[in-house]
Write an enzyme that holds these catalytic residues in place. Structure first.
Site, PDB file in Angstrom:
ATOM      1  N   ARG A  34      48.302  24.255  42.762  1.00 55.98           N
ATOM      2  CA  ARG A  34      49.042  25.241  42.710  1.00 55.98           C
ATOM      3  C   ARG A  34      50.540  24.598  42.944  1.00 55.98           C
ATOM      4  O   ARG A  34      51.138  25.654  42.361  1.00 55.98           O
ATOM      5  CB  ARG A  34      48.555  26.534  43.559  1.00 55.98           C
ATOM      6  CG  ARG A  34      47.717  26.858  43.307  1.00 55.98           C
ATOM      7  CD  ARG A  34      47.301  28.111  42.617  1.00 55.98           C
ATOM      8  NE  ARG A  34      45.734  29.007  43.340  1.00 55.98           N
ATOM      9  CZ  ARG A  34      44.432  28.857  42.564  1.00 55.98           C
ATOM     10  NH1 ARG A  34      44.645  27.213  41.075  1.00 55.98           N
ATOM     11  NH2 ARG A  34      43.928  29.217  42.875  1.00 55.98           N
ATOM     12  N   GLU A 178      31.732  37.304  49.019  1.00 56.83           N
ATOM     13  CA  GLU A 178      32.507  36.895  47.542  1.00 56.83           C
ATOM     14  C   GLU A 178      31.348  36.432  46.599  1.00 56.83           C
ATOM     15  O   GLU A 178      31.789  35.107  46.224  1.00 56.83           O
ATOM     16  CB  GLU A 178      33.453  36.441  48.172  1.00 56.83           C
ATOM     17  CG  GLU A 178      34.015  35.879  46.529  1.00 56.83           C
ATOM     18  CD  GLU A 178      35.950  35.223  46.547  1.00 56.83           C
ATOM     19  OE1 GLU A 178      36.032  34.757  47.899  1.00 56.83           O
ATOM     20  OE2 GLU A 178      36.206  34.700  45.361  1.00 56.83           O
ATOM     21  N   LYS A 220      33.818  41.307  47.757  1.00 53.61           N
ATOM     22  CA  LYS A 220      35.368  41.010  46.934  1.00 53.61           C
ATOM     23  C   LYS A 220      34.404  40.343  45.691  1.00 53.61           C
ATOM     24  O   LYS A 220      33.582  39.320  45.291  1.00 53.61           O
ATOM     25  CB  LYS A 220      35.528  40.003  47.734  1.00 53.61           C
ATOM     26  CG  LYS A 220      36.812  39.224  46.627  1.00 53.61           C
ATOM     27  CD  LYS A 220      37.565  37.979  47.592  1.00 53.61           C
ATOM     28  CE  LYS A 220      38.607  37.779  46.853  1.00 53.61           C
ATOM     29  NZ  LYS A 220      39.257  36.823  47.820  1.00 53.61           N
ATOM     30  N   SER A 261      41.203  38.053  41.289  1.00 50.83           N
ATOM     31  CA  SER A 261      41.852  38.229  41.020  1.00 50.83           C
ATOM     32  C   SER A 261      41.407  37.503  39.557  1.00 50.83           C
ATOM     33  O   SER A 261      41.277  37.433  38.048  1.00 50.83           O
ATOM     34  CB  SER A 261      42.979  38.029  41.007  1.00 50.83           C
ATOM     35  OG  SER A 261      43.598  36.472  41.411  1.00 50.83           O
ATOM     36  N   GLY A 262      40.464  35.466  40.037  1.00 47.78           N
ATOM     37  CA  GLY A 262      39.954  34.688  38.937  1.00 47.78           C
ATOM     38  C   GLY A 262      40.888  34.816  37.698  1.00 47.78           C
ATOM     39  O   GLY A 262      40.048  33.760  37.103  1.00 47.78           O
ATOM     40  N   GLY A 263      41.741  33.801  37.437  1.00 47.28           N
ATOM     41  CA  GLY A 263      42.887  33.777  36.922  1.00 47.28           C
ATOM     42  C   GLY A 263      43.568  34.776  35.863  1.00 47.28           C
ATOM     43  O   GLY A 263      43.649  34.516  34.669  1.00 47.28           O
ATOM     44  N   ARG A 293      45.378  34.427  43.438  1.00 49.47           N
ATOM     45  CA  ARG A 293      46.901  33.783  41.696  1.00 49.47           C
ATOM     46  C   ARG A 293      47.706  35.605  41.662  1.00 49.47           C
ATOM     47  O   ARG A 293      48.864  35.062  41.374  1.00 49.47           O
ATOM     48  CB  ARG A 293      46.397  33.374  41.243  1.00 49.47           C
ATOM     49  CG  ARG A 293      45.925  31.964  41.769  1.00 49.47           C
ATOM     50  CD  ARG A 293      44.438  31.281  40.434  1.00 49.47           C
ATOM     51  NE  ARG A 293      43.240  32.037  41.050  1.00 49.47           N
ATOM     52  CZ  ARG A 293      42.138  32.048  39.893  1.00 49.47           C
ATOM     53  NH1 ARG A 293      42.682  30.609  38.966  1.00 49.47           N
ATOM     54  NH2 ARG A 293      41.052  31.799  40.255  1.00 49.47           N
TER      55      ARG A 293
END
Ligand code: 13P
Length: 340
Positions: A34, A178, A220, A261-263, A293
């Site tokens: 990142r 999650e 999650k 949010s996973g991308g 993210r």
């Protein structure tokens, strides 16, 4: 306080109708990717500076109720010498900790993954608790293909999540469970819905077998979306399919569902969360976020390693936090992206 009372208190402090969780628990490897993407070298000092900048954002506690740390961050201090966990708590943001130790291939199930870290988990949790952590997070990862996840992948990953959650609750730490179904690939919305249904069903079956108190955990999950190479679905479609599958698989005793949010882009994730909350009459749970993210990307780009841009970065971060808080009430619209 009994562990039950501790769990109850943490749930009460973390769950309300307007706030969500910041996932700032990138492992050093992920954080390095990142940071390098915005031209910043991934030193311990840069990671410390960036995370203390996020946590000292004025008014953060209006929109964010909890933060997930990576182990390194729990021991770090801001420029004034305050522990970052105490800095978070002073803003009304409860500190938590990622406790899984990464993932690798699951033997016997080609294409599936499994997460590591159960050995010694109780001792680590005791240490993290003494450092201020009140909740934990563990992620299992499910790639989608024509053959994955396999039955073995579904059961083995669910078992890991349930064993982790049971250890946390024994220690008075609220587990965030999650199961991340990956967005990678070209699968359809139908296939994503089918896989998420299998995953959530297996996870709750395992949580039941292990005696996990559903009232004292947070789920999650991923939102149900097509694979990222298959094009986008509208927020209404994402919300309808996600809620259809959640209603089939997640008991009403779970207090809150905090999506990853996973991308998804920050704007997509907020619009999808808003559409989900516009259907709250169909759900017994709070529908919130635990974005990494989608909360951080604009702030990280605004900063890009320049300490002079601290305020711009905090404003970019607070904007996403505020818009997601509006989405929690179904009160977000995309024209607020320009005015907020
Ligand atoms: P993203 O929202 O970036 O997917 O991160 C959330 C998270 O905690 C992944 O484990």
């Amino acid at each position: 306080m009994s562990t039950d009372a501790e769990l109850q208190q943490t749930i009460a402090d973390m769950i309300d109708a307007e706030r969500g969780i910041l996932a700032a628990d990138e492992s050093t490897g992920t954080m390095t990717k990142r940071l390098e993407a915005v031209g910043v070298e991934s030193t311990e000092e840069n990671r410390r500076w960036y995370r203390s900048m996020l946590l000292s954002t004025p008014e953060l506690g209006k929109y964010i109720c909890g933060v997930i740390f990576y182990e390194e961050t729990l021991g770090q201090r801001d420029d004034r010498g305050t522990l970052l966990s105490e800095l978070a708590a002073s803003q009304g943001v409860i500190p938590g900790i990622k406790v899984d130790q990464g993932k690798g291939p699951l033997p016997g199930a080609p294409g599936d993954m499994i997460t590591y870290g159960l050995d010694g988990l109780g001792d680590r949790l005791a240490r993290y608790k003494s450092q201020g952590a009140r909740f934990a997070k563990w992620r299992e990862v499910y790639p989608i293909s024509d053959h994955n996840p396999t039955l073995l992948g579904l059961t083995a990953n669910a078992e890991m999540l349930a064993r982790y959650a049971a250890v946390c609750q024994d220690m008075g730490i609220v587990p965030i469970v999650e199961p991340e179904v990956l967005i990678d690939g070209s699968h359809s919305m139908d296939r994503a819905a089918e896989v998420n249904e299998q995953v959530w069903h297996a996870v709750f079956h395992a949580l039941h077998r292990h005696g996990v108190a559903l009232e004292h955990m947070i789920l999650k999950p991923s939102m149900v979306t097509p694979g990222k190479e298959a094009g986008k679905a509208s927020p209404d479609d994402v919300a309808d399919r996600t809620l259809q599958v959640l209603r089939r698989t997640v008991p009403a005793a779970v207090p809150s569902i905090n999506f990853l949010s996973g991308g998804q882009t920050p704007e997509e994730a907020t619009a999808n969360l808003n559409a989900l909350n516009s259907r709250r009459d169909r759900t017994p749970w709070q529908l919130s976020m635990s974005f990494g993210r989608a909360l951080q990307e604009p702030a990280m780009s605004a900063w890009a390693g320049n300490p002079q841009r601290r305020e711009q970065a905090q404003q970019a971060f607070l904007k996403r936090a505020r818009l997601n808080s509006l989405a929690r009430r179904g009160a977000y619209s995309d024209d607020q992206e320009m005015t907020a």
